[in-house]
Design a protein around this motif. Structure first.
Motif, PDB file in Angstrom:
ATOM      1  N   ALA A 148       0.818  -1.209   0.000  1.00 30.62           N
ATOM      2  CA  ALA A 148       0.000   0.000   0.000  1.00 30.62           C
ATOM      3  C   ALA A 148       0.856   1.266   0.000  1.00 30.62           C
ATOM      4  O   ALA A 148       0.561   2.224  -0.731  1.00 30.62           O
ATOM      5  N   GLU A 149       1.904   1.287   0.805  1.00 28.44           N
ATOM      6  CA  GLU A 149       2.758   2.475   0.837  1.00 28.44           C
ATOM      7  C   GLU A 149       3.480   2.690  -0.491  1.00 28.44           C
ATOM      8  O   GLU A 149       3.736   3.825  -0.890  1.00 28.44           O
ATOM      9  N   ARG A 150       3.801   1.605  -1.186  1.00 27.10           N
ATOM     10  CA  ARG A 150       4.433   1.736  -2.509  1.00 27.10           C
ATOM     11  C   ARG A 150       3.468   2.374  -3.502  1.00 27.10           C
ATOM     12  O   ARG A 150       3.853   3.224  -4.296  1.00 27.10           O
ATOM     13  N   VAL A 151       2.235   1.908  -3.477  1.00 31.90           N
ATOM     14  CA  VAL A 151       1.237   2.476  -4.388  1.00 31.90           C
ATOM     15  C   VAL A 151       1.024   3.960  -4.081  1.00 31.90           C
ATOM     16  O   VAL A 151       0.985   4.795  -4.989  1.00 31.90           O
ATOM     17  N   ALA A 152       0.893   4.292  -2.806  1.00 33.12           N
ATOM     18  CA  ALA A 152       0.701   5.688  -2.436  1.00 33.12           C
ATOM     19  C   ALA A 152       1.889   6.543  -2.868  1.00 33.12           C
ATOM     20  O   ALA A 152       1.716   7.660  -3.375  1.00 33.12           O
ATOM     21  N   ALA A 153       3.101   6.024  -2.696  1.00 32.30           N
ATOM     22  CA  ALA A 153       4.292   6.774  -3.094  1.00 32.30           C
ATOM     23  C   ALA A 153       4.314   6.997  -4.601  1.00 32.30           C
ATOM     24  O   ALA A 153       4.686   8.076  -5.081  1.00 32.30           O
TER      25      ALA A 153
END
Length: 380
Positions: free
Chosen positions: A55-60
């Protein structure tokens, strides 16, 4: 169960027309940030590893930006159709489009094997670098590919959730959802036709145009304009003019992207400059070059542009670029971009939009198509 549409203090719920297109884009960024924070909280509640690594990768990736053109076109469609007052649904729709764009780019890079996106490693490459080594091992490449597919799926889920939440709170929600549903199907159809053309080695101009319209022209401009118009409850005449304007402007955008894919500077585009040429991706630019080479009897150009040329020594990307220039394909596409942009502006004028909105649409088209500013004053 869907929750309420995200409330964004000082943004979606409190912005009222007249916003400018740049102002709407900035306001959308605030909405998008709140949505990402909400989704990341949900991800942390679901699973810590998933949250941290997926999820944090997608948000980044979403936060790394892009042109944000689709939000501006949603706003132009809304204003051209007489939209006024609370712009919250417009900004939320723009944010949903940015999440959908993240899905499209992540999956596109997987299918094309692209190493770079937005000036950094593509998501599948980034996942592969962090492959969790263990006794079972496995290859980093397949892990990165599989994880990136899931990352794109997550971005799509976030986009669909946000659009649905927006539609449920809008008096024009059904029309909004119908436009969104059609756009998603067109995206998949265009991507499949692109893959199919590469597999078959096609160089047909009609097929290249079909792919450009399905994969980019409608998705980048025409559907965003229609989504904005839907939120304003536009009549059929206005929607028809916006669709025509969007198709022309969207094709101009795609043709510029094709030129950048062949001749662009990776430092400026954030992606490889020779990828489309190495893969012999079917574009209107390539189709035009093949047609012109055959018409003029330029056998060298026809040979270097052929689907199997890469297997023959000496048929380099530099020779392909030279062929695109020599046949006149590059000049022909440049001229077509200018014609399409001008035609798109005339269609947009037929909506009866106010002069200020027409000027902003002209500026967006010039930005999307890479043309020097020269049309806006003609619309006064």
């Amino acid at each position: 169960m869907l929750g309420p549409r995200p409330t964004v203090a000082g943004s979606a719920e409190t912005h009222h027309a007249p916003l400018t297109a740049p102002g709407a884009t900035r306001a959308m960024e605030a909405v998008l940030e709140r949505v990402l924070e909400d989704r990341l909280r949900q991800a942390r509640d679901t699973d810590a590893v998933f949250s941290r690594e997926m999820a944090e990768r997608v948000a980044a990736f979403v936060r790394r930006g892009g042109k944000r053109l689709r939000t501006a076109f949603v706003w132009c469609g809304w204003r051209a159709a007489g939209g006024s007052g609370d712009a919250g649904a417009v900004l939320s729709t723009g944010a949903a489009l940015e999440l959908l764009q993240a899905c499209a780019l992540i999956h596109d890079d997987v299918m094309d094997g692209s190493p770079l996106r937005r000036g950094a490693a593509a998501v599948h490459v980034d996942f592969a670098r962090d492959h969790p080594a263990g006794q079972a091992g496995g290859s980093a490449g397949p892990f990165g590919t599989s994880a990136a597919v899931l990352a794109g799926d997550l971005a799509l889920a976030w986009a669909d959730d946000l659009l649905t939440e927006t539609a449920l709170t809008s008096p024009h929600g059904q029309r909004l959802h119908e436009e969104w549903r059609a756009m998603r199907t067109e995206m998949v159809a265009g991507q499949y036709r692109d893959l199919r053309a590469q597999a078959s080695g096609s160089s047909g101009a009609e097929e290249a145009l079909t792919i450009a319209v399905l994969k980019s022209a409608r998705y980048t401009v025409a559907r965003p304009l229609a989504l904005g118009a839907a939120l304003a409850g536009a009549d059929a005449r206005t929607v028809g003019a916006l669709r025509a304007a969007g198709r022309c402007a969207g094709l101009a955008f795609q043709l510029r992207d094709d030129l950048l894919g062949a001749f662009g500077d990776p430092a400026l585009t954030g992606k490889p400059a020779d990828e489309d040429l190495r893969s012999r991706k079917l574009t209107p630019l390539l189709a035009a070059a093949v047609r012109l080479a055959e018409a003029t009897g330029d056998r060298d150009a026809a040979a270097v542009l052929a689907p199997d040329a890469e297997a023959r020594p000496g048929h380099t990307v530099d020779r392909m670029r030279a062929a695109l220039e020599r046949t006149g394909a590059r000049a022909e596409v440049e001229a077509r971009i200018a014609d399409l942009a001008a035609t798109g502006l005339r269609h947009f004028e037929a909506t009866g939009a106010a002069t200020g909105v027409r000027r902003e649409f002209a500026a967006l088209v010039e930005r999307a198509s890479g043309l020097a500013p020269r049309h806006a004053e003609e619309l006064v």
